[in-house]
Write an enzyme that holds these catalytic residues in place. Structure first.
Site, PDB file in Angstrom:
ATOM      1  N   SER A 147       4.073   3.243  -1.234  1.00 53.30           N
ATOM      2  CA  SER A 147       5.221   4.107  -0.983  1.00 53.30           C
ATOM      3  C   SER A 147       4.915   5.533  -1.404  1.00 53.30           C
ATOM      4  O   SER A 147       4.245   5.763  -2.419  1.00 53.30           O
ATOM      5  CB  SER A 147       6.443   3.604  -1.751  1.00 53.30           C
ATOM      6  OG  SER A 147       7.520   4.520  -1.642  1.00 53.30           O
ATOM      7  N   TYR A 160      11.071   1.457  -9.180  1.00 50.38           N
ATOM      8  CA  TYR A 160      10.335   1.229  -7.942  1.00 50.38           C
ATOM      9  C   TYR A 160       9.153   2.185  -7.837  1.00 50.38           C
ATOM     10  O   TYR A 160       8.024   1.781  -7.545  1.00 50.38           O
ATOM     11  CB  TYR A 160      11.269   1.404  -6.749  1.00 50.38           C
ATOM     12  CG  TYR A 160      10.603   1.228  -5.406  1.00 50.38           C
ATOM     13  CD1 TYR A 160      10.374  -0.033  -4.879  1.00 50.38           C
ATOM     14  CD2 TYR A 160      10.193   2.332  -4.657  1.00 50.38           C
ATOM     15  CE1 TYR A 160       9.757  -0.204  -3.649  1.00 50.38           C
ATOM     16  CE2 TYR A 160       9.581   2.183  -3.430  1.00 50.38           C
ATOM     17  CZ  TYR A 160       9.364   0.911  -2.928  1.00 50.38           C
ATOM     18  OH  TYR A 160       8.742   0.759  -1.706  1.00 50.38           O
TER      19      TYR A 160
END
Length: 276
Positions: A147, A160
Protein backbone atom coordinates in the site's frame (compact mmCIF):
# COMPACT_ATOMS: atom_id res chain seq x y z
CA UNK A 1 -2.08 -20.49 -24.01
CA UNK A 2 -2.39 -18.05 -21.13
CA UNK A 3 0.50 -16.15 -19.58
CA UNK A 4 0.35 -18.39 -16.50
CA UNK A 5 -0.25 -21.73 -18.20
CA UNK A 6 0.86 -24.64 -16.02
CA UNK A 7 1.47 -22.58 -12.89
CA UNK A 8 -0.06 -23.24 -9.46
CA UNK A 9 -0.93 -20.16 -7.43
CA UNK A 10 -1.84 -19.92 -3.76
CA UNK A 11 -3.47 -16.60 -2.90
CA UNK A 12 -4.79 -15.63 0.52
CA UNK A 13 -7.29 -12.89 1.25
CA UNK A 14 -9.04 -13.81 -1.99
CA UNK A 15 -12.65 -13.88 -0.86
CA UNK A 16 -13.49 -10.46 -2.31
CA UNK A 17 -12.08 -7.26 -3.78
CA UNK A 18 -8.51 -7.26 -5.08
CA UNK A 19 -7.85 -10.84 -4.02
CA UNK A 20 -10.90 -12.23 -5.79
CA UNK A 21 -10.09 -10.27 -8.96
CA UNK A 22 -6.51 -11.57 -8.92
CA UNK A 23 -7.62 -15.17 -8.36
CA UNK A 24 -10.01 -14.94 -11.29
CA UNK A 25 -7.46 -13.36 -13.61
CA UNK A 26 -4.81 -15.90 -12.63
CA UNK A 27 -7.17 -18.70 -13.59
CA UNK A 28 -8.13 -17.00 -16.85
CA UNK A 29 -4.44 -16.83 -17.71
CA UNK A 30 -4.10 -20.60 -17.31
CA UNK A 31 -3.11 -21.09 -13.67
CA UNK A 32 -4.54 -23.55 -11.18
CA UNK A 33 -5.54 -21.48 -8.16
CA UNK A 34 -6.07 -22.22 -4.48
CA UNK A 35 -8.36 -19.46 -3.27
CA UNK A 36 -7.63 -18.76 0.39
CA UNK A 37 -9.77 -16.70 2.73
CA UNK A 38 -10.44 -16.41 6.42
CA UNK A 39 -14.14 -16.84 5.71
CA UNK A 40 -15.95 -19.27 3.43
CA UNK A 41 -16.25 -16.56 0.78
CA UNK A 42 -13.38 -18.35 -0.94
CA UNK A 43 -15.90 -21.03 -1.93
CA UNK A 44 -17.93 -18.51 -3.94
CA UNK A 45 -14.84 -17.20 -5.74
CA UNK A 46 -13.64 -20.73 -6.54
CA UNK A 47 -17.13 -21.63 -7.77
CA UNK A 48 -17.12 -18.61 -10.09
CA UNK A 49 -13.75 -19.66 -11.50
CA UNK A 50 -14.87 -23.25 -12.01
CA UNK A 51 -18.07 -21.95 -13.59
CA UNK A 52 -15.92 -20.51 -16.38
CA UNK A 53 -14.42 -23.94 -16.98
CA UNK A 54 -11.21 -23.03 -15.17
CA UNK A 55 -9.37 -24.66 -12.26
CA UNK A 56 -9.63 -23.53 -8.64
CA UNK A 57 -10.15 -24.89 -5.15
CA UNK A 58 -11.12 -22.98 -1.99
CA UNK A 59 -9.46 -23.17 1.40
CA UNK A 60 -10.48 -21.34 4.57
CA UNK A 61 -7.59 -20.40 6.84
CA UNK A 62 -6.69 -17.83 9.46
CA UNK A 63 -3.19 -16.96 8.28
CA UNK A 64 -2.06 -15.60 11.64
CA UNK A 65 -2.35 -19.22 12.88
CA UNK A 66 0.73 -21.16 11.77
CA UNK A 67 -0.99 -24.55 11.94
CA UNK A 68 -3.73 -23.35 9.58
CA UNK A 69 -1.13 -21.95 7.19
CA UNK A 70 0.72 -25.25 7.26
CA UNK A 71 -2.54 -27.03 6.42
CA UNK A 72 -3.29 -24.62 3.55
CA UNK A 73 0.13 -25.18 2.00
CA UNK A 74 -0.25 -28.95 2.38
CA UNK A 75 -3.69 -28.80 0.73
CA UNK A 76 -2.24 -26.92 -2.24
CA UNK A 77 0.56 -29.44 -2.68
CA UNK A 78 -1.81 -32.38 -2.34
CA UNK A 79 -4.17 -30.81 -4.88
CA UNK A 80 -1.71 -29.69 -7.52
CA UNK A 81 1.75 -31.01 -6.61
CA UNK A 82 3.62 -27.69 -6.51
CA UNK A 83 3.37 -23.97 -5.71
CA UNK A 84 4.77 -21.59 -8.30
CA UNK A 85 3.32 -18.37 -6.92
CA UNK A 86 2.36 -17.24 -3.42
CA UNK A 87 0.29 -14.08 -3.34
CA UNK A 88 0.00 -12.60 0.15
CA UNK A 89 -3.06 -10.40 -0.22
CA UNK A 90 -4.87 -10.79 3.12
CA UNK A 91 -5.14 -7.68 5.30
CA UNK A 92 -7.40 -6.11 7.89
CA UNK A 93 -9.40 -3.72 5.70
CA UNK A 94 -13.09 -4.13 6.59
CA UNK A 95 -15.13 -1.02 7.46
CA UNK A 96 -15.39 -2.12 11.10
CA UNK A 97 -11.56 -2.12 11.22
CA UNK A 98 -10.93 1.08 9.26
CA UNK A 99 -13.24 3.13 11.47
CA UNK A 100 -11.32 2.01 14.58
CA UNK A 101 -7.83 2.43 13.09
CA UNK A 102 -7.35 6.04 14.12
CA UNK A 103 -4.54 8.30 15.37
CA UNK A 104 -1.80 7.21 17.77
CA UNK A 105 -3.25 8.78 20.93
CA UNK A 106 -6.56 6.98 20.43
CA UNK A 107 -5.12 3.67 19.15
CA UNK A 108 -6.69 0.49 20.53
CA UNK A 109 -3.92 -1.92 21.52
CA UNK A 110 -5.95 -5.00 20.62
CA UNK A 111 -6.69 -3.60 17.16
CA UNK A 112 -2.97 -2.88 16.68
CA UNK A 113 -2.02 -6.43 17.66
CA UNK A 114 -4.70 -7.98 15.45
CA UNK A 115 -3.62 -5.86 12.47
CA UNK A 116 0.01 -6.88 12.88
CA UNK A 117 -0.95 -10.54 13.31
CA UNK A 118 -2.91 -10.71 10.04
CA UNK A 119 -1.01 -8.18 7.92
CA UNK A 120 2.55 -9.10 8.91
CA UNK A 121 2.78 -12.37 10.81
CA UNK A 122 0.38 -14.08 8.39
CA UNK A 123 2.41 -13.33 5.24
CA UNK A 124 5.56 -14.39 7.11
CA UNK A 125 4.01 -17.76 8.02
CA UNK A 126 2.85 -18.29 4.43
CA UNK A 127 6.29 -17.49 3.03
CA UNK A 128 7.98 -19.62 5.70
CA UNK A 129 6.05 -22.73 4.67
CA UNK A 130 6.00 -22.13 0.90
CA UNK A 131 9.62 -21.11 0.28
CA UNK A 132 11.19 -24.54 1.01
CA UNK A 133 8.95 -26.11 -1.65
CA UNK A 134 9.80 -23.35 -4.12
CA UNK A 135 13.52 -23.90 -3.50
CA UNK A 136 13.10 -27.63 -4.06
CA UNK A 137 11.35 -27.09 -7.40
CA UNK A 138 13.83 -24.48 -8.61
CA UNK A 139 12.14 -21.19 -7.77
CA UNK A 140 8.92 -19.24 -7.70
CA UNK A 141 7.31 -15.83 -7.28
CA UNK A 142 6.04 -14.25 -4.07
CA UNK A 143 3.73 -11.27 -4.45
CA UNK A 144 2.77 -9.02 -1.56
CA UNK A 145 -0.18 -6.66 -1.87
CA UNK A 146 1.28 -3.52 -0.37
CA UNK A 147 0.00 0.00 0.00
CA UNK A 148 1.08 3.56 -0.66
CA UNK A 149 0.07 4.10 2.99
CA UNK A 150 3.50 2.67 3.82
CA UNK A 151 5.10 5.75 2.24
CA UNK A 152 2.92 8.48 3.73
CA UNK A 153 1.73 9.82 7.04
CA UNK A 154 -2.02 10.25 7.47
CA UNK A 155 -4.61 11.34 10.02
CA UNK A 156 -5.80 7.74 10.48
CA UNK A 157 -5.09 4.13 9.43
CA UNK A 158 -2.03 4.23 11.67
CA UNK A 159 -1.89 0.49 12.35
CA UNK A 160 -2.57 -0.42 8.72
CA UNK A 161 0.17 1.89 7.43
CA UNK A 162 2.72 0.62 9.94
CA UNK A 163 1.87 -2.99 9.09
CA UNK A 164 2.43 -2.33 5.40
CA UNK A 165 5.87 -0.87 6.09
CA UNK A 166 6.70 -4.10 7.89
CA UNK A 167 5.35 -6.46 5.23
CA UNK A 168 7.11 -4.51 2.48
CA UNK A 169 10.41 -4.98 4.30
CA UNK A 170 9.59 -8.66 4.82
CA UNK A 171 9.21 -8.94 1.04
CA UNK A 172 12.58 -7.28 0.39
CA UNK A 173 14.22 -9.62 2.91
CA UNK A 174 12.74 -12.64 1.13
CA UNK A 175 14.16 -11.37 -2.16
CA UNK A 176 17.58 -10.81 -0.57
CA UNK A 177 17.68 -14.12 1.27
CA UNK A 178 16.31 -16.44 -1.40
CA UNK A 179 16.78 -14.69 -4.74
CA UNK A 180 19.78 -16.86 -5.58
CA UNK A 181 17.50 -19.89 -5.21
CA UNK A 182 15.31 -18.61 -8.04
CA UNK A 183 12.70 -16.94 -5.83
CA UNK A 184 11.40 -13.49 -6.71
CA UNK A 185 9.57 -11.38 -4.15
CA UNK A 186 7.90 -8.12 -5.14
CA UNK A 187 5.34 -5.68 -3.78
CA UNK A 188 2.18 -4.83 -5.68
CA UNK A 189 1.97 -1.27 -4.33
CA UNK A 190 -1.72 -0.42 -4.34
CA UNK A 191 -3.32 2.98 -3.92
CA UNK A 192 -7.01 3.82 -3.67
CA UNK A 193 -9.06 1.13 -5.36
CA UNK A 194 -12.82 1.26 -5.81
CA UNK A 195 -14.26 -2.06 -4.72
CA UNK A 196 -17.24 -3.16 -2.65
CA UNK A 197 -16.33 -1.85 0.81
CA UNK A 198 -14.57 1.26 -0.48
CA UNK A 199 -17.36 2.18 -2.86
CA UNK A 200 -20.03 1.75 -0.20
CA UNK A 201 -18.20 3.85 2.41
CA UNK A 202 -16.67 6.66 0.36
CA UNK A 203 -18.93 9.72 -0.08
CA UNK A 204 -18.64 11.54 -3.42
CA UNK A 205 -16.83 14.58 -1.90
CA UNK A 206 -14.11 12.31 -0.50
CA UNK A 207 -13.81 10.51 -3.82
CA UNK A 208 -13.39 13.85 -5.61
CA UNK A 209 -10.60 14.89 -3.24
CA UNK A 210 -8.72 11.66 -3.92
CA UNK A 211 -9.26 11.84 -7.67
CA UNK A 212 -7.96 15.41 -7.74
CA UNK A 213 -4.57 14.20 -6.51
CA UNK A 214 -4.22 11.33 -8.97
CA UNK A 215 -2.48 11.51 -12.33
CA UNK A 216 -5.23 9.52 -14.05
CA UNK A 217 -8.77 10.72 -14.85
CA UNK A 218 -10.29 7.78 -12.95
CA UNK A 219 -9.87 5.72 -9.77
CA UNK A 220 -8.61 2.19 -10.22
CA UNK A 221 -10.48 -1.08 -9.78
CA UNK A 222 -9.50 -4.54 -8.49
CA UNK A 223 -9.13 -5.62 -12.11
CA UNK A 224 -6.36 -3.04 -12.59
CA UNK A 225 -4.49 -4.68 -9.71
CA UNK A 226 -5.09 -8.13 -11.16
CA UNK A 227 -3.55 -7.22 -14.51
CA UNK A 228 -0.39 -6.00 -12.79
CA UNK A 229 -0.30 -9.06 -10.51
CA UNK A 230 -0.29 -11.36 -13.55
CA UNK A 231 2.94 -9.72 -14.68
CA UNK A 232 4.60 -10.39 -11.31
CA UNK A 233 3.30 -13.97 -11.29
CA UNK A 234 4.46 -14.70 -14.83
CA UNK A 235 7.90 -15.45 -16.23
CA UNK A 236 7.75 -12.04 -17.91
CA UNK A 237 9.00 -10.57 -14.62
CA UNK A 238 11.86 -13.07 -14.17
CA UNK A 239 14.39 -10.21 -13.83
CA UNK A 240 12.25 -8.21 -11.39
CA UNK A 241 13.07 -8.88 -7.74
CA UNK A 242 12.73 -6.89 -4.52
CA UNK A 243 10.74 -4.15 -6.27
CA UNK A 244 7.56 -2.10 -5.86
CA UNK A 245 5.12 -2.07 -8.77
CA UNK A 246 2.82 0.90 -8.19
CA UNK A 247 -0.83 0.55 -9.14
CA UNK A 248 -2.05 3.83 -7.69
CA UNK A 249 -2.84 6.20 -10.54
CA UNK A 250 0.41 8.05 -9.84
CA UNK A 251 -0.85 9.17 -6.43
CA UNK A 252 2.45 8.58 -4.60
CA UNK A 253 4.75 9.84 -7.36
CA UNK A 254 4.52 13.60 -7.00
CA UNK A 255 4.69 16.55 -4.61
CA UNK A 256 1.59 17.11 -2.43
CA UNK A 257 1.18 20.60 -3.90
CA UNK A 258 0.83 19.38 -7.51
CA UNK A 259 -2.98 19.51 -7.64
CA UNK A 260 -3.02 23.02 -6.16
CA UNK A 261 -0.49 24.32 -8.66
CA UNK A 262 -2.35 22.63 -11.52
CA UNK A 263 -5.58 24.36 -10.49
CA UNK A 264 -3.79 27.69 -10.04
CA UNK A 265 -2.23 27.54 -13.52
CA UNK A 266 -5.57 26.57 -15.07
CA UNK A 267 -7.25 29.54 -13.35
CA UNK A 268 -4.53 31.91 -14.57
CA UNK A 269 -4.86 30.65 -18.13
CA UNK A 270 -8.63 30.99 -18.02
CA UNK A 271 -8.32 34.55 -16.71
CA UNK A 272 -5.91 35.52 -19.46
CA UNK A 273 -8.59 34.95 -22.05
CA UNK A 274 -8.44 33.62 -25.64
CA UNK A 275 -5.10 33.88 -27.45
CA UNK A 276 -3.11 34.51 -24.28
Amino acid sequence: MGRLEGKVILINGAGSGIGAACALEYARQGAKVVVGSQSRSSEQVAAQICGEGLEAKPFSAEISDEDQVRAMVAFTLESYGRIDVLHNNAAMTGPEIITRDVDVINMDGDLWDRTMAVNVKGPMFCAKHVIPHMIAQGGGSIITTGSTKALQGDIAQTAYGASKVAVHNLTYNIAAQYGKFGIRANVLMVGLIISGATEDNMPPPVREVMLRHMLTPFIGTPEDCAKAAVFLASDESRYTNGQNLHVDGGYASHAPSLADFRDMIAAMQAGAGPGA
